[in-house]
Design an enzyme around this catalytic site. Structure first.
Site, PDB file in Angstrom:
ATOM      1  N   CYS A   1       0.876  -1.176   0.000  1.00 26.90           N
ATOM      2  CA  CYS A   1       0.000   0.000   0.000  1.00 26.90           C
ATOM      3  C   CYS A   1       0.907   1.217   0.000  1.00 26.90           C
ATOM      4  O   CYS A   1       2.115   1.104   0.191  1.00 26.90           O
ATOM      5  CB  CYS A   1      -0.840   0.043   1.266  1.00 26.90           C
ATOM      6  SG  CYS A   1      -1.868  -1.401   1.504  1.00 26.90           S
TER       7      CYS A   1
ATOM      8  N   ARG B   1       1.402   1.681  -5.918  1.00 23.28           N
ATOM      9  CA  ARG B   1       1.531   0.709  -4.828  1.00 23.28           C
ATOM     10  C   ARG B   1       0.195   0.080  -4.440  1.00 23.28           C
ATOM     11  O   ARG B   1       0.132  -0.825  -3.606  1.00 23.28           O
ATOM     12  CB  ARG B   1       2.147   1.373  -3.589  1.00 23.28           C
ATOM     13  CG  ARG B   1       3.523   1.943  -3.822  1.00 23.28           C
ATOM     14  CD  ARG B   1       4.037   2.619  -2.581  1.00 23.28           C
ATOM     15  NE  ARG B   1       4.212   1.679  -1.490  1.00 23.28           N
ATOM     16  CZ  ARG B   1       5.297   0.945  -1.285  1.00 23.28           C
ATOM     17  NH1 ARG B   1       6.326   1.062  -2.093  1.00 23.28           N
ATOM     18  NH2 ARG B   1       5.364   0.120  -0.271  1.00 23.28           N
TER      19      ARG B   1
ATOM     20  N   TRP C   1      -3.866  -1.520  -1.188  1.00 21.68           N
ATOM     21  CA  TRP C   1      -3.789  -2.780  -1.930  1.00 21.68           C
ATOM     22  C   TRP C   1      -4.276  -3.824  -0.942  1.00 21.68           C
ATOM     23  O   TRP C   1      -3.578  -4.178   0.004  1.00 21.68           O
ATOM     24  CB  TRP C   1      -2.341  -3.028  -2.350  1.00 21.68           C
ATOM     25  CG  TRP C   1      -2.098  -4.372  -2.942  1.00 21.68           C
ATOM     26  CD1 TRP C   1      -1.676  -5.494  -2.294  1.00 21.68           C
ATOM     27  CD2 TRP C   1      -2.238  -4.740  -4.302  1.00 21.68           C
ATOM     28  NE1 TRP C   1      -1.558  -6.535  -3.176  1.00 21.68           N
ATOM     29  CE2 TRP C   1      -1.887  -6.108  -4.410  1.00 21.68           C
ATOM     30  CE3 TRP C   1      -2.632  -4.058  -5.461  1.00 21.68           C
ATOM     31  CZ2 TRP C   1      -1.921  -6.789  -5.617  1.00 21.68           C
ATOM     32  CZ3 TRP C   1      -2.660  -4.750  -6.651  1.00 21.68           C
ATOM     33  CH2 TRP C   1      -2.308  -6.090  -6.729  1.00 21.68           C
TER      34      TRP C   1
ATOM     35  N   ASN D   1       0.781  -0.105   6.161  1.00 20.68           N
ATOM     36  CA  ASN D   1       1.157  -0.923   5.011  1.00 20.68           C
ATOM     37  C   ASN D   1       1.828  -2.171   5.561  1.00 20.68           C
ATOM     38  O   ASN D   1       2.792  -2.058   6.316  1.00 20.68           O
ATOM     39  CB  ASN D   1       2.132  -0.107   4.132  1.00 20.68           C
ATOM     40  CG  ASN D   1       2.778  -0.952   3.064  1.00 20.68           C
ATOM     41  OD1 ASN D   1       2.220  -1.953   2.628  1.00 20.68           O
ATOM     42  ND2 ASN D   1       3.953  -0.551   2.622  1.00 20.68           N
ATOM     43  N   GLY D   2       1.296  -3.332   5.240  1.00 18.69           N
ATOM     44  CA  GLY D   2       1.881  -4.571   5.762  1.00 18.69           C
ATOM     45  C   GLY D   2       0.788  -5.516   6.222  1.00 18.69           C
ATOM     46  O   GLY D   2      -0.392  -5.323   5.905  1.00 18.69           O
TER      47      GLY D   2
ATOM     48  N   GLU E   1      10.062 -21.126 -18.477  1.00 18.42           N
ATOM     49  CA  GLU E   1       9.860 -19.751 -18.017  1.00 18.42           C
ATOM     50  C   GLU E   1      11.069 -18.878 -18.367  1.00 18.42           C
ATOM     51  O   GLU E   1      10.915 -17.714 -18.765  1.00 18.42           O
ATOM     52  CB  GLU E   1       9.569 -19.747 -16.503  1.00 18.42           C
ATOM     53  CG  GLU E   1       9.596 -18.397 -15.811  1.00 18.42           C
ATOM     54  CD  GLU E   1       8.582 -17.373 -16.325  1.00 18.42           C
ATOM     55  OE1 GLU E   1       7.759 -17.691 -17.206  1.00 18.42           O
ATOM     56  OE2 GLU E   1       8.639 -16.221 -15.854  1.00 18.42           O
TER      57      GLU E   1
ATOM     58  N   LYS F   1      10.714 -15.594 -20.641  1.00 16.19           N
ATOM     59  CA  LYS F   1      11.163 -14.260 -20.196  1.00 16.19           C
ATOM     60  C   LYS F   1      12.108 -13.664 -21.234  1.00 16.19           C
ATOM     61  O   LYS F   1      12.014 -12.480 -21.569  1.00 16.19           O
ATOM     62  CB  LYS F   1      11.922 -14.341 -18.880  1.00 16.19           C
ATOM     63  CG  LYS F   1      11.264 -14.308 -17.565  1.00 16.19           C
ATOM     64  CD  LYS F   1      10.397 -13.198 -17.122  1.00 16.19           C
ATOM     65  CE  LYS F   1       9.024 -13.219 -17.710  1.00 16.19           C
ATOM     66  NZ  LYS F   1       7.998 -13.855 -16.932  1.00 16.19           N
TER      67      LYS F   1
ATOM     68  N   GLU G   1      10.127 -12.519 -24.411  1.00 15.07           N
ATOM     69  CA  GLU G   1       9.240 -11.363 -24.294  1.00 15.07           C
ATOM     70  C   GLU G   1      10.008 -10.089 -23.982  1.00 15.07           C
ATOM     71  O   GLU G   1       9.596  -9.005 -24.393  1.00 15.07           O
ATOM     72  CB  GLU G   1       8.105 -11.606 -23.298  1.00 15.07           C
ATOM     73  CG  GLU G   1       8.510 -11.785 -21.882  1.00 15.07           C
ATOM     74  CD  GLU G   1       7.318 -12.000 -20.950  1.00 15.07           C
ATOM     75  OE1 GLU G   1       6.209 -11.574 -21.263  1.00 15.07           O
ATOM     76  OE2 GLU G   1       7.525 -12.590 -19.879  1.00 15.07           O
TER      77      GLU G   1
ATOM     78  N   HIS H   1      16.086 -36.799 -29.274  1.00 19.26           N
ATOM     79  CA  HIS H   1      14.981 -37.192 -30.153  1.00 19.26           C
ATOM     80  C   HIS H   1      14.698 -36.156 -31.233  1.00 19.26           C
ATOM     81  O   HIS H   1      13.668 -36.231 -31.902  1.00 19.26           O
ATOM     82  CB  HIS H   1      13.715 -37.454 -29.323  1.00 19.26           C
ATOM     83  CG  HIS H   1      13.905 -38.542 -28.327  1.00 19.26           C
ATOM     84  ND1 HIS H   1      14.060 -39.856 -28.670  1.00 19.26           N
ATOM     85  CD2 HIS H   1      14.022 -38.506 -26.979  1.00 19.26           C
ATOM     86  CE1 HIS H   1      14.252 -40.590 -27.582  1.00 19.26           C
ATOM     87  NE2 HIS H   1      14.236 -39.773 -26.541  1.00 19.26           N
TER      88      HIS H   1
ATOM     89  N   LYS I   1      -0.272  -6.122 -20.003  1.00 14.62           N
ATOM     90  CA  LYS I   1      -0.148  -6.717 -18.667  1.00 14.62           C
ATOM     91  C   LYS I   1      -1.302  -7.664 -18.367  1.00 14.62           C
ATOM     92  O   LYS I   1      -1.121  -8.709 -17.773  1.00 14.62           O
ATOM     93  CB  LYS I   1      -0.080  -5.601 -17.615  1.00 14.62           C
ATOM     94  CG  LYS I   1       0.129  -6.101 -16.202  1.00 14.62           C
ATOM     95  CD  LYS I   1       1.520  -6.692 -16.041  1.00 14.62           C
ATOM     96  CE  LYS I   1       1.774  -7.293 -14.677  1.00 14.62           C
ATOM     97  NZ  LYS I   1       2.847  -8.310 -14.733  1.00 14.62           N
TER      98      LYS I   1
HETATM   99  C1  F6R Z   1       4.768 -13.223 -18.871  1.00 19.13           C
HETATM  100  C2  F6R Z   1       3.462 -12.776 -18.551  1.00 19.13           C
HETATM  101  C3  F6R Z   1       2.293 -13.447 -19.188  1.00 19.13           C
HETATM  102  C4  F6R Z   1       1.249 -13.729 -18.111  1.00 19.13           C
HETATM  103  C5  F6R Z   1      -0.052 -14.277 -18.714  1.00 19.13           C
HETATM  104  C6  F6R Z   1      -1.062 -14.598 -17.630  1.00 19.13           C
HETATM  105  O1  F6R Z   1       5.769 -12.556 -18.168  1.00 19.13           O
HETATM  106  O2  F6R Z   1       3.337 -11.885 -17.756  1.00 19.13           O
HETATM  107  O3  F6R Z   1       2.657 -14.612 -19.835  1.00 19.13           O
HETATM  108  O4  F6R Z   1       1.812 -14.633 -17.217  1.00 19.13           O
HETATM  109  O5  F6R Z   1      -0.591 -13.351 -19.585  1.00 19.13           O
HETATM  110  O6  F6R Z   1      -1.375 -13.481 -16.892  1.00 19.13           O
HETATM  111  P1  F6R Z   1      -2.071 -13.574 -15.492  1.00 19.13           P
HETATM  112  O7  F6R Z   1      -1.108 -14.201 -14.543  1.00 19.13           O
HETATM  113  O8  F6R Z   1      -2.402 -12.160 -15.128  1.00 19.13           O
HETATM  114  O9  F6R Z   1      -3.295 -14.425 -15.648  1.00 19.13           O
END
Ligand code: F6R
Length: 610
Positions: free
Chosen positions: A2, A27, A75, A101-102, A483, A487, A490, A506, A605
């Site tokens: 928060c 935040r 938050w 906050n916490g 993963e 990363k 992307e 294979h 996002k």
């Molecule tokens: C990768 C990334 C995306 C999300 C995916 C699911 O770094 O951020 O692959 O993981 O779009 O998003 P959420 O977790 O919000 O359902």
């Protein structure tokens, strides 16, 4: 997470607090509130659900006149997103108010022990603190009441407290949640980060854990819990721009969020470990042990990075609890005719809680009678609301499009659930206890990896020029290879793939040549020797190798060009450590290639479309 801001000085507090809240909105933004001490020593408060704009609208018709006040942008952790749960909170008599906050872990205990006859207006852990401080303040000074309360609290806090009985001061305290104090001329301003402070002064004191302060317009006296008398703490001169300050001095949100991980891991497990039972317990799970014992299979629904967390989850549930588990991609699951029934437990795993494919799959699972629970970061999001219960991962707002700390905290919660289910089945107390002990060591171990950031940056420079890369892992580390590759793609736009190393022979071995580097997870676990053999084959084909290996492993250096060492942990927790070098590798590769790190091209996002 928060945002807190507080002001005491010679100017109208309202504007300064509202400007401060705007800077802290990243935040948390599910509700906000402001409180000012008026000239006739009344505590006047306005709160609103929604972001700071909503609060501003409410303030249009009511000015809060006064030169001292506190404000908060929330938050949610304990208690839903409602105006009643928004901070600041009052004590029972309304003479003390505070913003926090916490997470106060022992708030139930404090309630029962000290406040049995008190009436609470919110569902928050925070309100308990306001009541407690006010109760002690009936006989003690505000400072002594805060001191006494801090001695009783278990959990984390950044706290600002105000009293109508001592209306010229603010008490502030920190343990685990940040607080900075800006020292001005006849005014002082306190906030969760430097951004609300910088327009007023550049002289800043950062409180450390265990420190608290009594602040008036002219003075700032700092103390440390458990020691007598004022401590001498020098202010720093901060030259950051506003944006740098919001990122706590890190160049990008991504880097900040990677570095948040030691703290948010603790937030994920706080109050959920049961050392005496060698188990874990999640408050919002909404299922009795008996019902949980009857679960016959688990389906994990997610997309992208969250799906890779679920793939680790599959391994955990099967290994620790022997429950058949599937990790399903939302966009596929919704168009299949999946075999699930009322003995199936479905977890929808999502940072945003809004990913459409995961949400629609969750609805499909519900339609088929499955018991659906969320493992979600954003409080009050659609997936969280529509699930029949679940667990927030407490990673705090994640602003970088590429997920880092949310992934780690998904791993933590899945691990806790696997331990819980394991203990309901055949897992021994000793095994459960050992896992819990190792979990508690993780933040320190993550810190050790973060300390190698410069070495990883150097490695990233060596590899950023390649057009393709291959990530290899085995067992529980295969999803981490996926993963790592995800990363890298992307963030840096370098093409990469991930394989379970044993599968290379294979087909994918055909790709290997000196222009095709391999990034491998070769930590010391039961598949270590197998992985070494796989890497021998890679080396023979002259592909450069970057390995993530266990601290102290010298043998690996004979095979590889670069090694990033991670501390030893038990195999089931390796993913939490092994992903960190990959996050940094992707981050520094993207920086090297001058990519838009926090907002990679073509991505968003929260993916709320099909
Ligand atoms: C990768 C990334 C995306 C999300 C995916 C699911 O770094 O951020 O692959 O993981 O779009 O998003 P959420 O977790 O919000 O359902």
């Amino acid at each position: 997470m928060c945002g807190i801001v507080a002001y005491v000085g010679n100017k109208p507090a309202q504007n300064i607090l509202m400007q401060g809240l705007r800077r802290l909105e990243y935040r948390g933004y599910d509700s906000a509130g402001i409180l000012v001490v008026t000239k006739n020593k009344k505590l006047k408060r306005v709160r609103s659900v929604g972001n700071v704009d909503e609060l501003q609208k409410k303030l249009k018709n009511q000015k809060l006149a006064g030169a001292i006040g506190i404000a908060h942008t929330r938050w949610a952790t304990h208690g839903g997103v409602t105006e009643k749960n928004a901070h600041p909170h009052f004590g029972q008599q309304g003479t003390v108010a505070l913003a926090h906050n916490g997470i106060i872990e022992n708030y139930q205990y404090l309630k029962q022990k000290y406040l049995a006859n008190h009436k609470f207006k919110s569902e928050t852990d925070t309100e308990v603190l306001a009541h407690l401080i006010e109760k002690f303040h009936a006989k003690l000074s505000l400072k002594k009441s805060v001191e006494k309360t801090l001695g009783l609290i278990g959990g984390t806090y950044g706290l600002v407290v105000i009293s109508a009985k001592e209306p010229d001061k603010i008490m502030v305290a920190r343990s685990g949640s940040p607080l900075a104090i800006g020292l001005g001329k006849n005014q002082n301003i306190i906030a969760s980060d430097a951004t609300p402070i910088l327009p007023h002064t550049r002289k800043i004191i950062y409180l450390d854990d265990g420190e608290y302060a009594e602040i008036t317009a002219e003075e700032c006296q700092i103390y440390r819990l458990g020691t007598k008398g004022e401590i001498d703490k020098k202010a720093q001169k901060i030259d950051w721009t506003m944006e740098q300050a919001q990122k706590a001095g890190f160049e990008h949100f991504m880097l900040k969020e990677i570095h948040d991980q030691p703290i948010v891991i603790m937030d994920a497990v706080r109050g959920r470990l049961r050392p005496k039972e060698g188990s874990a317990r999640m408050g919002g799970f909404n299922m009795t042990d008996l019902q949980a014992q009857k679960i016959k299979q688990i389906t994990l629904l997610a997309c992208g990075t969250a799906n890779y967390a679920c793939m680790v989850g599959k391994y955990l549930f099967e290994r620790l609890a022997q429950i058949p588990t599937n990790a399903e991609i939302g966009s596929e699951f919704r168009y299949r005719n999946p075999v699930i029934d009322n003995k199936t437990l479905v977890f929808s795993v999502s940072q945003s809680g809004e990913t459409l494919d995961t949400l629609v799959s969750q609805r499909e699972a519900k339609r088929k009678g499955a018991r659906v629970r969320g493992i979600v970061n954003v409080v009050g999001s659609t997936i969280a609301r529509e699930a029949d219960g679940g667990t927030y991962i407490h990673a705090g707002p994640e602003l970088s499009v590429a997920s880092s700390k949310a992934f780690t905290n998904m791993l933590m919660i899945l691990t806790l659930y696997a331990v819980y289910f394991g203990r309901l089945r055949k897992m021994s107390f000793e095994t459960g206890s050992k896992i819990i002990k190792e979990i508690q060591k993780l933040p320190g171990k993550v810190n050790q990896i973060l300390e190698q950031a410069q070495a990883i940056k150097k490695a990233a420079k060596n590899y950023a020029g390649y057009k393709n890369m291959l990530f290899l892992g085995r067992g529980i580390n295969y999803p981490i290879a996926l993963e790592g590759s995800h990363k890298l793609k992307e963030l840096s736009y370098i093409h990469s793939e991930a394989y379970p190393a044993g599968e290379m022979k294979h087909g994918a071995n055909a790709l290997l040549d000196p222009k095709f580097p391999v990034v491998a997870i070769a930590t010391k676990n039961n598949l270590y020797e197998k992985m070494i053999s796989n890497l021998e084959e890679v080396k023979a084909r002259k592909s450069p190798i970057l390995a993530v290996a266990t601290k102290g492993d010298k043998k690996i250096q004979q095979l590889t060009q670069d090694v990033i060492y991670v501390p030893k942990t038990i195999e089931i927790l390796e993913p939490v450590l092994n992903v960190i070098p990959f996050q940094l590798l992707a981050y520094y590769s993207a920086c090297e290639l001058k990519r838009n790190v926090d907002q990679p091209r073509n991505l968003a996002k929260s993916v709320t479309v099909e």
